[in-house]
Write a protein that holds these residues in place. Structure first.
Motif, PDB file in Angstrom:
ATOM      1  N   ASP A 153       5.486   8.476   1.756  1.00  0.00           N
ATOM      2  CA  ASP A 153       6.808   8.613   1.746  1.00  0.00           C
ATOM      3  C   ASP A 153       7.606   7.384   1.003  1.00  0.00           C
ATOM      4  OD1 ASP A 153       6.608  11.210   2.803  1.00  0.00           O
ATOM      5  OD2 ASP A 153       7.413  10.396   4.602  1.00  0.00           O
ATOM      6  N   PHE A 154       6.893   6.162   1.206  1.00  0.00           N
ATOM      7  CA  PHE A 154       7.570   4.985   0.856  1.00  0.00           C
ATOM      8  C   PHE A 154       7.193   4.825  -0.749  1.00  0.00           C
ATOM      9  CE2 PHE A 154       7.622   0.404   0.136  1.00  0.00           C
ATOM     10  CZ  PHE A 154       8.741   0.088   0.738  1.00  0.00           C
ATOM     11  N   TYR A 155       5.973   4.962  -1.103  1.00  0.00           N
ATOM     12  CA  TYR A 155       5.848   4.900  -2.443  1.00  0.00           C
ATOM     13  C   TYR A 155       6.440   5.887  -3.400  1.00  0.00           C
ATOM     14  CZ  TYR A 155       1.483   1.956  -1.414  1.00  0.00           C
ATOM     15  OH  TYR A 155       0.642   1.208  -0.914  1.00  0.00           O
ATOM     16  N   SER A 156       6.558   7.121  -2.510  1.00  0.00           N
ATOM     17  CA  SER A 156       7.147   8.118  -3.633  1.00  0.00           C
ATOM     18  C   SER A 156       8.645   7.820  -3.563  1.00  0.00           C
ATOM     19  CB  SER A 156       7.137   9.593  -2.698  1.00  0.00           C
ATOM     20  OG  SER A 156       5.670   9.817  -2.747  1.00  0.00           O
ATOM     21  N   ALA A 157       9.394   7.301  -2.608  1.00  0.00           N
ATOM     22  CA  ALA A 157      10.772   6.904  -2.533  1.00  0.00           C
ATOM     23  C   ALA A 157      10.998   5.715  -3.866  1.00  0.00           C
ATOM     24  CB  ALA A 157      11.307   6.567  -1.436  1.00  0.00           C
ATOM     25  N   CYS A 158       9.995   5.100  -3.916  1.00  0.00           N
ATOM     26  CA  CYS A 158      10.013   4.007  -5.066  1.00  0.00           C
ATOM     27  C   CYS A 158       9.752   4.562  -6.489  1.00  0.00           C
ATOM     28  CB  CYS A 158       8.844   2.950  -4.807  1.00  0.00           C
ATOM     29  SG  CYS A 158       9.111   1.963  -3.315  1.00  0.00           S
ATOM     30  N   ALA A 159       9.016   5.623  -6.551  1.00  0.00           N
ATOM     31  CA  ALA A 159       8.835   6.288  -7.897  1.00  0.00           C
ATOM     32  C   ALA A 159       9.692   7.363  -8.123  1.00  0.00           C
ATOM     33  CB  ALA A 159       7.168   6.784  -7.828  1.00  0.00           C
ATOM     34  N   GLY A 160      10.311   7.703  -7.179  1.00  0.00           N
ATOM     35  CA  GLY A 160      11.480   8.804  -7.408  1.00  0.00           C
ATOM     36  C   GLY A 160      10.801   9.868  -7.594  1.00  0.00           C
ATOM     37  N   ARG A 161       9.565  10.436  -6.892  1.00  0.00           N
ATOM     38  CA  ARG A 161       8.820  11.647  -7.205  1.00  0.00           C
ATOM     39  C   ARG A 161       8.000  11.612  -6.123  1.00  0.00           C
ATOM     40  NH1 ARG A 161       3.843  13.123 -10.008  1.00  0.00           N
ATOM     41  NH2 ARG A 161       2.942  11.271 -10.672  1.00  0.00           N
ATOM     42  N   ARG A 162       7.366  12.873  -5.760  1.00  0.00           N
ATOM     43  CA  ARG A 162       6.444  13.179  -4.757  1.00  0.00           C
ATOM     44  C   ARG A 162       4.959  12.573  -5.254  1.00  0.00           C
ATOM     45  NH1 ARG A 162       7.225  12.341   0.140  1.00  0.00           N
ATOM     46  NH2 ARG A 162       5.296  12.467   0.909  1.00  0.00           N
ATOM     47  N   LEU A 163       4.321  11.754  -4.582  1.00  0.00           N
ATOM     48  CA  LEU A 163       2.927  11.310  -5.089  1.00  0.00           C
ATOM     49  C   LEU A 163       2.004  12.023  -4.191  1.00  0.00           C
ATOM     50  CD1 LEU A 163       3.713   7.368  -5.817  1.00  0.00           C
ATOM     51  CD2 LEU A 163       3.859   9.361  -7.202  1.00  0.00           C
ATOM     52  N   THR A 164       0.664  11.912  -4.804  1.00  0.00           N
ATOM     53  CA  THR A 164      -0.314  12.393  -4.058  1.00  0.00           C
ATOM     54  C   THR A 164      -1.676  11.769  -3.958  1.00  0.00           C
ATOM     55  OG1 THR A 164      -1.096  13.695  -6.056  1.00  0.00           O
ATOM     56  CG2 THR A 164       0.360  15.008  -4.331  1.00  0.00           C
ATOM     57  N   MET A 165      -2.610  11.868  -3.359  1.00  0.00           N
ATOM     58  CA  MET A 165      -4.063  10.997  -3.204  1.00  0.00           C
ATOM     59  C   MET A 165      -5.015  11.559  -3.915  1.00  0.00           C
ATOM     60  SD  MET A 165      -5.892   9.529   0.120  1.00  0.00           S
ATOM     61  CE  MET A 165      -6.662  11.078   0.256  1.00  0.00           C
ATOM     62  N   ASP A 166      -5.751  11.097  -4.443  1.00  0.00           N
ATOM     63  CA  ASP A 166      -6.911  11.366  -5.418  1.00  0.00           C
ATOM     64  C   ASP A 166      -8.182  11.421  -4.295  1.00  0.00           C
ATOM     65  OD1 ASP A 166      -9.390  11.733  -6.374  1.00  0.00           O
ATOM     66  OD2 ASP A 166      -8.547  11.096  -8.425  1.00  0.00           O
ATOM     67  N   GLU A 167      -8.488  12.659  -3.676  1.00  0.00           N
ATOM     68  CA  GLU A 167      -9.427  12.909  -2.566  1.00  0.00           C
ATOM     69  C   GLU A 167     -10.895  12.226  -2.938  1.00  0.00           C
ATOM     70  OE1 GLU A 167      -9.297  13.823   0.743  1.00  0.00           O
ATOM     71  OE2 GLU A 167      -7.195  14.557   0.864  1.00  0.00           O
ATOM     72  N   ALA A 168     -11.210  12.401  -4.083  1.00  0.00           N
ATOM     73  CA  ALA A 168     -12.561  12.039  -4.497  1.00  0.00           C
ATOM     74  C   ALA A 168     -12.583  10.457  -4.601  1.00  0.00           C
ATOM     75  CB  ALA A 168     -12.936  12.802  -5.884  1.00  0.00           C
ATOM     76  N   VAL A 169     -11.657   9.869  -5.253  1.00  0.00           N
ATOM     77  CA  VAL A 169     -11.488   8.525  -5.255  1.00  0.00           C
ATOM     78  C   VAL A 169     -11.580   7.798  -3.695  1.00  0.00           C
ATOM     79  CG1 VAL A 169     -10.466   6.513  -5.778  1.00  0.00           C
ATOM     80  CG2 VAL A 169     -10.618   8.504  -7.710  1.00  0.00           C
ATOM     81  N   TYR A 170     -10.828   8.302  -3.084  1.00  0.00           N
ATOM     82  CA  TYR A 170     -10.820   7.879  -1.530  1.00  0.00           C
ATOM     83  C   TYR A 170     -11.997   8.017  -1.058  1.00  0.00           C
ATOM     84  CZ  TYR A 170     -10.276   8.484   3.509  1.00  0.00           C
ATOM     85  OH  TYR A 170     -10.465   8.401   4.790  1.00  0.00           O
ATOM     86  N   THR A 171     -12.756   9.230  -1.163  1.00  0.00           N
ATOM     87  CA  THR A 171     -13.975   9.263  -0.557  1.00  0.00           C
ATOM     88  C   THR A 171     -15.157   8.216  -1.319  1.00  0.00           C
ATOM     89  OG1 THR A 171     -13.646  11.684  -0.250  1.00  0.00           O
ATOM     90  CG2 THR A 171     -15.774  11.179   0.102  1.00  0.00           C
ATOM     91  N   SER A 172     -15.042   8.122  -2.266  1.00  0.00           N
ATOM     92  CA  SER A 172     -16.145   7.186  -3.028  1.00  0.00           C
ATOM     93  C   SER A 172     -15.777   5.709  -2.393  1.00  0.00           C
ATOM     94  CB  SER A 172     -16.039   7.240  -4.357  1.00  0.00           C
ATOM     95  OG  SER A 172     -16.561   8.416  -4.777  1.00  0.00           O
ATOM     96  N   GLU A 173     -14.472   5.256  -2.438  1.00  0.00           N
ATOM     97  CA  GLU A 173     -14.077   4.128  -2.068  1.00  0.00           C
ATOM     98  C   GLU A 173     -14.673   3.750  -0.581  1.00  0.00           C
ATOM     99  OE1 GLU A 173     -12.339   1.670  -3.413  1.00  0.00           O
ATOM    100  OE2 GLU A 173     -11.430   2.701  -5.347  1.00  0.00           O
TER     101      GLU A 173
END
Ligand code: DON
Length: 483
Positions: A144-164
């Motif tokens: 929510d916080f990052y999206s408010a800064c960007a001015g649009r709804r952001l999402t997460m990359d599941e594959a990157v998260y899993t690998s990280e």
């Protein structure tokens, strides 16, 4: 009409695109598989207008560029007094993933991994057993916080998260080291999980430019008008970005680029010109410090060629358009015939006056030029009144003069009212060191015209010149129509 600023940005990109040095991050398959030639650049100015070039809508993971944002969240929630005993603000002079702390056993700053993991931990409840659902809901607040800064709804990359999460031994070592010092109030695994999630948020360079402009604006998103964080938070985030954002290359960065910035292994760099604008650049080949090679070079060019260094001492105040009006209230000149005066009375609204004030730097020239571009269908003559301008940067002068020429090519006329000869001084002072030598501004954008036609000492003289132009134009049209 292609915008002048867009032309500058594309030219800088064409120059930097030649550089194919560096390697894409390959510690996880998702990053190793990206197109190494991807290249996007966005610049968001004070009113939210965004110039987008190249792959500016391509999504990549934010990685370490997330660190200043999570730190901003921590400062907003806890305040600096509670955050400072946990995270320092000293440059480490070390690599981003160095396993090091200061004498008080705090991570040295929030821009290195140790500090970023600590920031994430401070958003979690101070309990050792953090339920998965709590991590998920805290992460939703981060999004929510990052999206408010960007001015649009952001999402997460599941594959990157899993690998990280699978490959992060070093980050695990850092989190457990902090835990062993007794400085983590929450579970190290929960803090790590939250950190990996935040690094996996997908953004574009347009997003980064808007986020950067939000920081530049003291936490006010210039596109949405929403206050995401306050001015004190912005100031502190900018401070640590300046001293620590580019890791062990911070000193060289501040000297040569002079823009608070943050890089990420995904290939992004976010840079801020406080009070003025935000920049997002993406190109995934990295140097030995983990910073985008082309991204760094692009920022260097933006700073040098467009005069964006934060310590550019001519930048005291941003120029603003003080007033815009037509000449309906100005009597028609007495030197014309009755018939000419009759004609001139019908077209007073085709002459617009733009009064500028402040110091004319890139930011001010950009907003003035954009206004002229937008209004172009509404006038035949634009009189730019600069009696309240203190100093004109070389880049701003070049921009104004090239706009003047563009207007002429479009059958319009631009005039300057410059009673104190500020434009003439600027030409004389920078005759040899205008932006041209470094930027290699394409000839058609250079517009350097030392003879300065249609520059007047008084508004009366400019209005007379405008009337002469309108009459000549009407005569030419009559000849054309009858021929
Ligand atoms: O902590 C890590 O390994 C990454 N997910 C993020 C690191 C990063 O982007 C460092 N920046 N240059």
């Amino acid at each position: 009409m292609a915008s002048h600023v867009g032309g500058y940005l594309r030219h800088i990109m064409d120059t930097c695109a030649q550089n194919r040095s560096g390697q894409v991050a390959d510690y996880i398959p998702e990053l190793a598989a990206v197109d190494p030639d991807g290249y996007g650049l966005s610049l968001c100015v004070h009113d939210g207008h965004t110039y987008s070039c190249g792959d500016s809508d391509h999504e990549f993971t934010i990685q370490s560029v997330s660190k200043p944002l999570t730190y901003a969240m921590v400062l907003s929630r806890l305040g600096a007094v509670a955050a400072d005993p946990k995270i320092g603000v000293e440059p480490s002079g070390e690599a981003f993933n160095e396993i090091s702390v200061d004498a008080r056993r705090r991570p040295r700053n929030p821009m290195i991994n140790a500090g970023a993991i600590m920031s994430a931990s401070l958003l979690l409840p101070p309990v050792r057993d953090v339920a998965e659902s709590v991590i998920v809901s805290t992460f939703a607040e981060i999004v929510d916080f990052y999206s408010a800064c960007a001015g649009r709804r952001l999402t997460m990359d599941e594959a990157v998260y899993t690998s990280e999460s699978r490959t992060g031994s070093r980050n695990r070592a850092i989190a457990y080291m902090l835990d062993s010092f007794g400085t983590l109030d929450t579970s190290p695994d929960a803090a790590l999980d939250l950190y990996y999630r935040q690094c996996s948020i997908r953004v574009t360079t347009d997003d980064l430019a808007v986020i950067a402009a939000t920081i530049a604006n003291g936490g006010l998103n210039p596109r949405t008008g929403r206050h995401v964080f306050n001015q004190e938070v912005a100031q502190r985030v900018l401070s640590v970005m300046t001293t620590c954002g580019m890791y062990d290359g911070a000193g060289d960065w501040v000297t040569s680029v002079g823009l608070p910035a943050k890089s990420g292994v995904g290939g992004a760099i976010m840079a801020v010109l406080p009070g003025q604008l935000g920049i997002g650049v993406y190109s995934p080949r990295l140097d030995e410090h983990g910073n985008s090679v082309r991204g760094g070079e692009t920022c260097r060019h933006l700073s040098t060629d467009l005069g964006l260094h934060m310590f550019n001492v001519t930048r005291e105040s941003r120029v603003t358009i003080r007033a815009v009006y037509d000449i309906s209230d100005v009597p028609v000149g007495t030197e014309w015939s009755e018939q000419e005066r009759g004609f001139l009375r019908t077209c007073r609204d085709r002459v617009r006056v733009y009064e500028l004030q402040g110091d004319l730097t890139f930011g001010g020239a950009e907003s003035a030029l954009r206004r002229l571009e937008t209004d172009m269908d509404d006038f035949v003559v634009a009189i730019v009144e600069i009696s309240r301008i203190g100093v004109i940067d070389p880049v701003a002068r070049t921009m104004i003069l090239s706009m003047k020429r563009t207007l002429e090519e479009r059958g319009r006329q631009a005039m300057l009212v410059d009673p104190d000869g500020v434009m003439r001084d600027s030409v004389d002072r920078h005759r040899h060191d205008a932006i041209a030598p470094d930027l290699n501004v394409p000839e058609d954008l250079r517009g350097l015209d030392p003879t300065l036609p249609h520059v007047h000492a008084t508004m009366d003289a400019a209005v007379a010149d405008a009337e002469e132009f309108l009459l000549k134009r009407a005569r030419d049209e009559t000849v054309r129509d009858s021929g």
